[in-house]
Design a protein around this motif. Sequence first.
Motif, PDB file in Angstrom:
ATOM      1  N   TYR A  10       0.795  -1.232   0.000  1.00 31.67           N
ATOM      2  CA  TYR A  10       0.000   0.000   0.000  1.00 31.67           C
ATOM      3  C   TYR A  10       0.826   1.280   0.000  1.00 31.67           C
ATOM      4  O   TYR A  10       0.324   2.330  -0.370  1.00 31.67           O
ATOM      5  CB  TYR A  10      -0.949   0.015   1.204  1.00 31.67           C
ATOM      6  CG  TYR A  10      -1.974  -1.082   1.141  1.00 31.67           C
ATOM      7  CD1 TYR A  10      -2.986  -1.045   0.182  1.00 31.67           C
ATOM      8  CD2 TYR A  10      -1.903  -2.165   2.004  1.00 31.67           C
ATOM      9  CE1 TYR A  10      -3.923  -2.059   0.099  1.00 31.67           C
ATOM     10  CE2 TYR A  10      -2.835  -3.186   1.923  1.00 31.67           C
ATOM     11  CZ  TYR A  10      -3.834  -3.132   0.969  1.00 31.67           C
ATOM     12  OH  TYR A  10      -4.745  -4.144   0.879  1.00 31.67           O
ATOM     13  N   PHE A  11       2.063   1.206   0.451  1.00 32.11           N
ATOM     14  CA  PHE A  11       2.770   2.470   0.659  1.00 32.11           C
ATOM     15  C   PHE A  11       4.133   2.554  -0.015  1.00 32.11           C
ATOM     16  O   PHE A  11       4.922   3.442   0.305  1.00 32.11           O
ATOM     17  CB  PHE A  11       2.906   2.738   2.169  1.00 32.11           C
ATOM     18  CG  PHE A  11       1.569   2.854   2.838  1.00 32.11           C
ATOM     19  CD1 PHE A  11       0.738   3.928   2.542  1.00 32.11           C
ATOM     20  CD2 PHE A  11       1.111   1.884   3.724  1.00 32.11           C
ATOM     21  CE1 PHE A  11      -0.515   4.038   3.133  1.00 32.11           C
ATOM     22  CE2 PHE A  11      -0.143   1.982   4.311  1.00 32.11           C
ATOM     23  CZ  PHE A  11      -0.965   3.060   4.021  1.00 32.11           C
ATOM     24  N   THR A  12       4.429   1.644  -0.909  1.00 25.52           N
ATOM     25  CA  THR A  12       5.727   1.700  -1.561  1.00 25.52           C
ATOM     26  C   THR A  12       5.554   2.044  -3.040  1.00 25.52           C
ATOM     27  O   THR A  12       4.904   1.307  -3.779  1.00 25.52           O
ATOM     28  CB  THR A  12       6.474   0.360  -1.407  1.00 25.52           C
ATOM     29  OG1 THR A  12       6.516   0.046  -0.019  1.00 25.52           O
ATOM     30  CG2 THR A  12       7.893   0.472  -1.938  1.00 25.52           C
ATOM     31  N   GLY A  21      14.198   5.857  -0.957  1.00 24.03           N
ATOM     32  CA  GLY A  21      12.826   5.930  -0.431  1.00 24.03           C
ATOM     33  C   GLY A  21      12.545   4.856   0.594  1.00 24.03           C
ATOM     34  O   GLY A  21      13.423   4.476   1.385  1.00 24.03           O
ATOM     35  N   VAL A  22      11.307   4.338   0.611  1.00 26.84           N
ATOM     36  CA  VAL A  22      10.859   3.330   1.574  1.00 26.84           C
ATOM     37  C   VAL A  22      11.731   2.078   1.518  1.00 26.84           C
ATOM     38  O   VAL A  22      12.097   1.625   0.432  1.00 26.84           O
ATOM     39  CB  VAL A  22       9.388   2.954   1.274  1.00 26.84           C
ATOM     40  CG1 VAL A  22       8.964   1.709   2.055  1.00 26.84           C
ATOM     41  CG2 VAL A  22       8.467   4.124   1.599  1.00 26.84           C
ATOM     42  N   GLY A  23      12.071   1.504   2.675  1.00 31.22           N
ATOM     43  CA  GLY A  23      12.702   0.196   2.709  1.00 31.22           C
ATOM     44  C   GLY A  23      14.007   0.124   3.480  1.00 31.22           C
ATOM     45  O   GLY A  23      14.495  -0.960   3.765  1.00 31.22           O
ATOM     46  N   ASP A  24      14.585   1.240   3.821  1.00 26.50           N
ATOM     47  CA  ASP A  24      15.824   1.203   4.619  1.00 26.50           C
ATOM     48  C   ASP A  24      15.513   1.798   5.988  1.00 26.50           C
ATOM     49  O   ASP A  24      14.372   2.108   6.299  1.00 26.50           O
ATOM     50  CB  ASP A  24      16.942   1.967   3.894  1.00 26.50           C
ATOM     51  CG  ASP A  24      18.318   1.364   4.190  1.00 26.50           C
ATOM     52  OD1 ASP A  24      18.616   1.145   5.377  1.00 26.50           O
ATOM     53  OD2 ASP A  24      19.072   1.123   3.232  1.00 26.50           O
ATOM     54  N   ASP A  25      16.539   1.958   6.828  1.00 28.09           N
ATOM     55  CA  ASP A  25      16.306   2.516   8.158  1.00 28.09           C
ATOM     56  C   ASP A  25      15.951   3.992   8.101  1.00 28.09           C
ATOM     57  O   ASP A  25      15.322   4.522   9.014  1.00 28.09           O
ATOM     58  CB  ASP A  25      17.541   2.309   9.041  1.00 28.09           C
ATOM     59  CG  ASP A  25      17.722   0.836   9.344  1.00 28.09           C
ATOM     60  OD1 ASP A  25      16.727   0.194   9.734  1.00 28.09           O
ATOM     61  OD2 ASP A  25      18.833   0.314   9.144  1.00 28.09           O
ATOM     62  N   ALA A  26      16.358   4.651   7.053  1.00 24.66           N
ATOM     63  CA  ALA A  26      15.980   6.050   6.860  1.00 24.66           C
ATOM     64  C   ALA A  26      15.962   6.338   5.362  1.00 24.66           C
ATOM     65  O   ALA A  26      16.616   5.642   4.573  1.00 24.66           O
ATOM     66  CB  ALA A  26      16.985   6.971   7.556  1.00 24.66           C
ATOM     67  N   ALA A  84       3.225   8.045   9.471  1.00 26.51           N
ATOM     68  CA  ALA A  84       3.165   7.171  10.641  1.00 26.51           C
ATOM     69  C   ALA A  84       1.713   6.799  10.866  1.00 26.51           C
ATOM     70  O   ALA A  84       0.867   7.660  11.070  1.00 26.51           O
ATOM     71  CB  ALA A  84       3.746   7.877  11.855  1.00 26.51           C
ATOM     72  N   LEU A  85       1.449   5.491  10.783  1.00 21.08           N
ATOM     73  CA  LEU A  85       0.085   4.981  10.818  1.00 21.08           C
ATOM     74  C   LEU A  85      -0.082   4.093  12.019  1.00 21.08           C
ATOM     75  O   LEU A  85       0.686   3.146  12.206  1.00 21.08           O
ATOM     76  CB  LEU A  85      -0.127   4.080   9.603  1.00 21.08           C
ATOM     77  CG  LEU A  85      -0.822   4.551   8.354  1.00 21.08           C
ATOM     78  CD1 LEU A  85      -0.962   3.372   7.416  1.00 21.08           C
ATOM     79  CD2 LEU A  85      -2.164   5.147   8.680  1.00 21.08           C
ATOM     80  N   SER A  86      -1.114   4.347  12.818  1.00 18.80           N
ATOM     81  CA  SER A  86      -1.497   3.404  13.851  1.00 18.80           C
ATOM     82  C   SER A  86      -2.888   2.906  13.483  1.00 18.80           C
ATOM     83  O   SER A  86      -3.808   3.711  13.304  1.00 18.80           O
ATOM     84  CB  SER A  86      -1.470   4.116  15.207  1.00 18.80           C
ATOM     85  OG  SER A  86      -2.118   3.345  16.164  1.00 18.80           O
TER      86      SER A  86
HETATM   87  P1  ADP Z   1      12.446   0.325  11.291  1.00 24.00           P
HETATM   88  O1  ADP Z   1      12.078  -0.867  12.117  1.00 24.00           O
HETATM   89  O2  ADP Z   1      13.872   0.341  10.859  1.00 24.00           O
HETATM   90  O3  ADP Z   1      11.971   1.587  11.906  1.00 24.00           O
HETATM   91  P2  ADP Z   1      10.147  -0.267   9.821  1.00 24.00           P
HETATM   92  O4  ADP Z   1      10.069  -1.715   9.885  1.00 24.00           O
HETATM   93  O5  ADP Z   1       9.309   0.529  10.758  1.00 24.00           O
HETATM   94  O6  ADP Z   1      11.661   0.163   9.917  1.00 24.00           O
HETATM   95  O7  ADP Z   1       9.771   0.203   8.344  1.00 24.00           O
HETATM   96  C1  ADP Z   1      10.380  -0.413   7.215  1.00 24.00           C
HETATM   97  C2  ADP Z   1      10.451   0.591   6.093  1.00 24.00           C
HETATM   98  O8  ADP Z   1       9.127   0.922   5.689  1.00 24.00           O
HETATM   99  C3  ADP Z   1      11.124   1.905   6.484  1.00 24.00           C
HETATM  100  O9  ADP Z   1      11.819   2.374   5.365  1.00 24.00           O
HETATM  101  C4  ADP Z   1       9.953   2.805   6.800  1.00 24.00           C
HETATM  102  O10 ADP Z   1      10.293   4.165   6.551  1.00 24.00           O
HETATM  103  C5  ADP Z   1       8.892   2.300   5.834  1.00 24.00           C
HETATM  104  N1  ADP Z   1       7.500   2.482   6.313  1.00 24.00           N
HETATM  105  C6  ADP Z   1       6.941   1.946   7.416  1.00 24.00           C
HETATM  106  N2  ADP Z   1       5.637   2.265   7.493  1.00 24.00           N
HETATM  107  C7  ADP Z   1       5.358   3.040   6.414  1.00 24.00           C
HETATM  108  C8  ADP Z   1       4.196   3.694   5.930  1.00 24.00           C
HETATM  109  N3  ADP Z   1       3.023   3.644   6.567  1.00 24.00           N
HETATM  110  N4  ADP Z   1       4.305   4.386   4.785  1.00 24.00           N
HETATM  111  C9  ADP Z   1       5.482   4.460   4.126  1.00 24.00           C
HETATM  112  N5  ADP Z   1       6.598   3.856   4.519  1.00 24.00           N
HETATM  113  C10 ADP Z   1       6.553   3.152   5.650  1.00 24.00           C
END
Ligand code: ADP
Length: 317
Positions: A10-12, A21-26, A84-86
């Motif tokens: 949904y978010f990549t 972008g999405v997928g690494d620690d930052a 950030a989604l809860s």
């Molecule tokens: P970490 O444990 O290192 O904080 P996460 O497991 O929380 O990493 O997230 C994995 C990857 O997915 C990171 O790159 C994070 O930025 C991304 N990510 C997590 N949740 C979302 C979201 N709702 N939308 C977009 N990217 C997300």
Amino acid sequence: MSEFSLIRRYFTRATPGAVLGVGDDAALVRVGSGMELAVSTDMLVCGTHFFADADPYLLGHKALAVNISDMAAMGAQPRWATLALSLPAEDDAWLERFSAGFFALADEYHVELIGGDTTQGPLNLTVTIMGEVPQGKALRRDGAQVGDEIWVSGRLGDAALALAHMQGKVVLADASFIATATTLHRPVPRVALGIALRGKAHSAIDISDGLLADLGHILERSKVAAEIQFDQLPLSAHLKPYLAQALGKQCALAGGDDYELCFTAPAARHAELEKLSVQLELPLNCIGNIVAGTGCVVRAADGSEMTIRETGYDHFA
Ligand code: ADP
Ligand code: MG
């Protein structure tokens, strides 16, 4: 579905405007030379900002729109966002609609989702937005000067009027409710205006809590006062029938959620701003003046001072 396949599904998306972008620690981004990074976070909480049964597509739109609006208010070009989604539970139909609403607006404004966090918990949507603005050119709250005129974009109070209808405080005709609810649920961030105001406006803010509350922040930070002419406020035909009542005045002066820009500019720029309004096809109305002192006076058409009970929404008041 696991947390990670949910994020992937949904978010990549491709993020050509980011280094990573999405997928690494930052995520990694690079700002242009001579640019500053503008950063802002806005949170939408279930029960506070929206009802639990709210349309997830509109929530996706609004969660991002209110953040893009903060970039507009700074005169910044929005570029990147994190989410950030809860979520109470993994609900595919909900996620499908939410992400569709989010990315539709993201695409329209060329904003890339570059990261975030996903947890289980009470429904909460927190977006952090990042944008670029040329060094020293950001529109700030502390720049208003005596002699400035006060302007607002668009129309004020419609979002609050729709909310009043939803709360049973007023009964709108169907057409009025549909029109004002669109303002409430689908605010249009005024990015082109914010960018056009670089070097022209002395100060700016987006109206999220209500005109008087948000203009109040400019006054406080700039150490000046304001005189507002009530009959100069840009109000819609939907709101006008209610102006004799406290509710109508309240919507106009203290209604939040319109996400229009309020800004101040030297009076010498008046004609230029009227031209800009035509160019952008966006109403820009001069509603008053910055004067010396503290506080804000609202004058009725006959020049008398209006007493205002509330100035806007305050979560802890
Ligand atoms: P970490 O444990 O290192 O904080 P996460 O497991 O929380 O990493 O997230 C994995 C990857 O997915 C990171 O790159 C994070 O930025 C991304 N990510 C997590 N949740 C979302 C979201 N709702 N939308 C977009 N990217 C997300
Ligand atoms: Mg994490």
